[in-house]
Write an enzyme that holds these catalytic residues in place. Structure first.
Site, PDB file in Angstrom:
ATOM      1  N   GLU A  11       8.554   6.250 -18.471  1.00 14.15           N
ATOM      2  CA  GLU A  11       9.228   5.622 -17.323  1.00 14.15           C
ATOM      3  C   GLU A  11       9.833   4.290 -17.751  1.00 14.15           C
ATOM      4  O   GLU A  11       9.210   3.543 -18.508  1.00 14.15           O
ATOM      5  CB  GLU A  11       8.180   5.429 -16.218  1.00 14.15           C
ATOM      6  CG  GLU A  11       8.680   4.809 -14.937  1.00 14.15           C
ATOM      7  CD  GLU A  11       7.543   4.726 -13.909  1.00 14.15           C
ATOM      8  OE1 GLU A  11       6.638   5.596 -13.915  1.00 14.15           O
ATOM      9  OE2 GLU A  11       7.546   3.779 -13.101  1.00 14.15           O
ATOM     10  N   LYS A  24       9.798   5.508  -4.391  1.00 16.51           N
ATOM     11  CA  LYS A  24       8.919   4.571  -3.698  1.00 16.51           C
ATOM     12  C   LYS A  24       9.572   4.203  -2.371  1.00 16.51           C
ATOM     13  O   LYS A  24      10.628   3.564  -2.365  1.00 16.51           O
ATOM     14  CB  LYS A  24       8.761   3.292  -4.542  1.00 16.51           C
ATOM     15  CG  LYS A  24       8.043   3.493  -5.875  1.00 16.51           C
ATOM     16  CD  LYS A  24       8.209   2.248  -6.742  1.00 16.51           C
ATOM     17  CE  LYS A  24       7.225   2.201  -7.897  1.00 16.51           C
ATOM     18  NZ  LYS A  24       7.550   1.096  -8.853  1.00 16.51           N
ATOM     19  N   GLU A  31      -4.369  -1.829 -10.830  1.00 15.58           N
ATOM     20  CA  GLU A  31      -4.356  -0.482 -10.255  1.00 15.58           C
ATOM     21  C   GLU A  31      -5.608   0.306 -10.609  1.00 15.58           C
ATOM     22  O   GLU A  31      -5.647   1.529 -10.446  1.00 15.58           O
ATOM     23  CB  GLU A  31      -3.109   0.278 -10.706  1.00 15.58           C
ATOM     24  CG  GLU A  31      -1.820  -0.378 -10.219  1.00 15.58           C
ATOM     25  CD  GLU A  31      -0.577   0.470 -10.452  1.00 15.58           C
ATOM     26  OE1 GLU A  31      -0.695   1.599 -10.971  1.00 15.58           O
ATOM     27  OE2 GLU A  31       0.510  -0.001 -10.113  1.00 15.58           O
TER      28      GLU A  31
HETATM   29  C1  2PG Z   1       5.538   0.851 -11.260  1.00 14.81           C
HETATM   30  C2  2PG Z   1       4.581   0.390 -10.174  1.00 14.81           C
HETATM   31  C3  2PG Z   1       3.329   1.204 -10.131  1.00 14.81           C
HETATM   32  P1  2PG Z   1       4.786  -2.028  -9.229  1.00 14.81           P
HETATM   33  O1  2PG Z   1       6.126   0.056 -11.993  1.00 14.81           O
HETATM   34  O2  2PG Z   1       5.768   2.054 -11.367  1.00 14.81           O
HETATM   35  O3  2PG Z   1       2.670   1.265 -11.383  1.00 14.81           O
HETATM   36  O4  2PG Z   1       4.276  -0.975 -10.330  1.00 14.81           O
HETATM   37  O5  2PG Z   1       4.334  -1.534  -7.914  1.00 14.81           O
HETATM   38  O6  2PG Z   1       4.166  -3.329  -9.613  1.00 14.81           O
HETATM   39  O7  2PG Z   1       6.274  -2.044  -9.336  1.00 14.81           O
HETATM   40 MG    MG Z   2       7.361   1.746 -12.951  1.00 15.93          MG
END
Ligand code: 2PG
Ligand code: MG
Length: 428
Positions: free
Chosen positions: A285, A337, A205
């Protein structure tokens, strides 16, 4: 009706890890078009919408031909004629057509690209930017960013156990200032890594590759970077962590490989609470794994009065999971998300559930991203309060930060910025 869906078409494009993904283009009867690209996670929750891949030898099994065939066949046929301005109806049609609880049949990747493309087309037809289209009468607000400085976990070959070491520029009074402060911290962190002979490029990232002897050394270095950039740690720039603990273990057993430690749920909670005491951490988180609801509850009880406790893999952008967590006293913030839920409407339902429960909300990108900036518009238009899109490097990340700047500029001197009050538990 100028907003009837005239055509839906998908194509294979490539994400920030050079992996195949799906782009969808929707055209409406009045000529308006909308385009969106599905992102992809690496540390995924078990209950997420299914990212349908082909398997087999090509592209490490990550091909999207099957999902694309569904998009260009069944989905395109079913959506023709529907009103793009009625997002709820379009998404309901997608959900019913798929027929599974987790979009396993048609593919969450195909469905989310379509859902987002329809949304973009509807905004285009309305003749307003997407953020404005979503905000309606509500005054929009620029989100407080969480920006990664060091990347670890599944995004850095597990070189570090912690996944995201991020900064939150809490003293910033605008989105523009928040990014400028972060730029200084990012530069300072790179300088410190170079001086230590540990600058090896970046993780998935865009955060610096985490060449550290321990997880705690990463935290120490981040504090030093904040200081070296001229900021007071905690007061001006604070730390947010994504432990992504589902990657560290399950069933109450966790392994910190870099530290050579095996921990129980209580052991991990104790370690995180100790770090919160020693470092200016204001958000954590997924401190425990997605199957560790009791641990999440205990951690939230221990620190939730002063620290934001975010559910990502634990809540998977699900209104039902958020309601359940809130009732149990687990988490005080939800990561949102769109591709975890699969549609725009389900993402919005999760946001509303979180808001109803008094949770803070953070719109988030995935580790596999593209030039698509739709989520920035969601964060502003829905007034989510916070935005997480990775680090301060690589254009799939910068495209999103820069889009936020454009929106702030479009709002003019009256632009509102969420500031530190967007974070739980200080949220007002
Ligand atoms: C997360 C995301 C972004 P991924 O865990 O919050 O950092 O990672 O898209 O790999 O789930
Ligand atoms: Mg995460």
């Amino acid at each position: 009706m100028r907003t009837a869906i005239a055509s839906v078409a998908g194509r294979r494009v490539w994400d920030s890890r050079g992996r195949p993904t799906i782009e969808c283009e929707v055209m409406l009867s009045g000529g308006a078009t909308g385009r969106a690209i599905a992102p992809a996670g690496a540390s995924r929750g078990g209950r997420e919408a299914v990212d349908l891949r082909d398997g087999g030898a090509a592209f490490g099994g990550l091909g999207v031909d099957r999902a694309l065939a569904h998009l260009n066949g069944e989905i395109a046929g079913a959506l023709r004629g529907l009103d793009a301005a009625d997002q709820a109806a379009v998404d309901a049609r997608l959900i019913a057509l798929d027929g599974t609880p987790n979009k396993a049949r048609l593919g969450g990747n195909a469905i989310v690209a379509v859902s987002l493309a329809v949304l973009r087309a509807a905004a285009r037809a309305a003749g307003v930017p997407l953020w404005r289209h979503l905000a309606g009468e509500r005054p929009p607000r620029l989100p407080m960013p969480q920006i990664q400085i060091f990347g670890g976990g599944a995004h850095a070959a597990r070189r570090l156990d912690l996944q995201d070491l991020m900064v939150v520029p809490v003293e910033a009074a605008s989105f523009d200032r928040a990014l400028a402060m972060t730029a200084e911290v990012y530069r300072a962190a790179g300088r410190l890594m170079a001086e230590a002979g540990r600058l090896h490029g970046v993780a998935d990232e865009g955060g610096f590759w985490p060449d550290f002897a321990s997880n705690e050394e990463a935290l120490e270095t981040l504090v030093r970077a904040i200081e070296a950039a001229g900021f007071r740690p905690g007061e001006e720039v604070a730390i947010a962590l994504d432990v992504a603990a589902s990657e560290l273990g399950a069933k109450g057993r966790y392994r910190l490989a870099l530290d050579g430690r095996e921990l129980t749920t209580d052991g991990l909670i104790e370690l995180l609470v100790a770090w919160i005491g020693r470092y200016p951490i204001l958000s954590v988180e997924d401190p425990l794994a997605e199957d560790d609801a009791e641990g999440m509850r205990r951690f939230t009880r221990a620190v939730g009065g002063r620290v934001q406790v975010v559910g990502d893999d634990f809540l998977v952008t699900s209104a039902a999971r958020i309601d359940e967590a809130a009732a149990a006293g687990a988490c005080n913030a939800a990561l949102l998300k769109p591709n975890q839920a699969g549609t725009v409407s389900e993402t919005l339902a999760a946001l509303n559930a979180a808001r109803d429960r008094g949770f803070a909300t953070i719109v988030s990108a995935r580790s596999g991203e593209t030039e698509d900036v739709t989520i920035v518009h969601l964060a502003v238009g829905w007034d989510a309060g916070q935005l997480k899109v990775g680090s301060f490097a690589r254009s799939e990340r910068m495209a999103k930060w820069n889009e936020g700047l454009r929106i702030e500029a479009a709002l003019g001197p009256g632009a509102r910025f969420a500031g530190r009050s967007a974070l739980a538990p200080a949220r007002r």
